[in-house]
Design a protein around this motif. Structure first.
Motif, short mmCIF file in Angstrom:
data_model
loop_
_atom_site.label_atom_id
_atom_site.label_comp_id
_atom_site.label_asym_id
_atom_site.label_seq_id
_atom_site.Cartn_x
_atom_site.Cartn_y
_atom_site.Cartn_z
N HIS A 9 -1.24 21.36 24.95
CA HIS A 9 -2.22 21.71 24.41
C HIS A 9 -2.51 21.42 22.75
CE1 HIS A 9 -5.03 24.89 22.78
NE2 HIS A 9 -4.13 25.16 22.07
N ARG A 12 -3.73 17.81 22.65
CA ARG A 12 -5.03 17.82 22.96
C ARG A 12 -5.62 17.95 21.44
NH1 ARG A 12 -4.00 19.78 27.70
NH2 ARG A 12 -4.49 21.95 27.27
N GLU A 15 -5.39 15.38 19.22
CA GLU A 15 -6.09 14.13 19.20
C GLU A 15 -7.63 14.36 19.06
OE1 GLU A 15 -3.65 12.18 23.01
OE2 GLU A 15 -5.14 13.61 23.49
N ASP A 16 -8.10 15.71 19.07
CA ASP A 16 -9.36 16.03 18.93
C ASP A 16 -9.65 15.85 17.51
OD1 ASP A 16 -9.96 16.57 21.52
OD2 ASP A 16 -10.05 18.67 21.36
N SER A 55 0.91 9.20 24.75
CA SER A 55 -0.53 9.32 24.16
C SER A 55 -0.92 8.16 23.46
CB SER A 55 -0.31 10.51 23.23
OG SER A 55 -1.61 10.47 22.19
#
Length: 124
Positions: A9, A12, A15-16, A55
């Motif tokens: 989480h 993510r 990265e956003d 990642s």
């Protein structure tokens, strides 16, 4: 082990944010973690190292964890006290009518990007 799900989480979310800000590499993520959040930091760090390496934006990125101390307030006398030391019973009046004010949180405090170098103005 719910730490792996938490790490996914966080990654993510990071990265956003990176995409929204045209960031191509992350150096460090600082996480504020409540003292009684139930998250085991050593497990979190192990999961982070494994997942970050997979990642595109986070290989080698460091996860820094800052602890938010747990504080409880007594509904009867209004005093605040350290939760871990005294638990759910108020040490001032012995009331069990207490609730946690802070210490359960998990917040991304800071994301540090790798700088690609300053763009120097061209000289004529």
């Amino acid at each position: 082990m719910h730490e792996l799900g938490i790490v996914f989480h966080i990654i993510r979310t990071v990265e956003d944010v990176a995409r929204q800000n045209d960031v191509t590499r992350i150096r460090r993520v600082t996480l504020q973690l409540g003292e009684v959040s139930g998250v085991v930091e050593s497990y979190l760090q192990d999961c982070w190292k494994w997942a970050a390496a997979k990642s595109e934006l986070l290989p080698g990125a460091v996860l820094t964890v800052e602890t938010i101390p747990a504080v409880t307030v007594c509904e009867d006398c209004g005093q605040q006290y350290p939760t871990v030391q005294f638990g759910r019973t108020c040490p001032h009046c012995q009331s069990p009518r207490t609730h946690l004010l802070q210490g359960h949180e998990m917040l991304i405090k800071e994301i540090e990007a790798v700088e690609t170098g300053p763009t120097a103005p061209e000289r004529a």
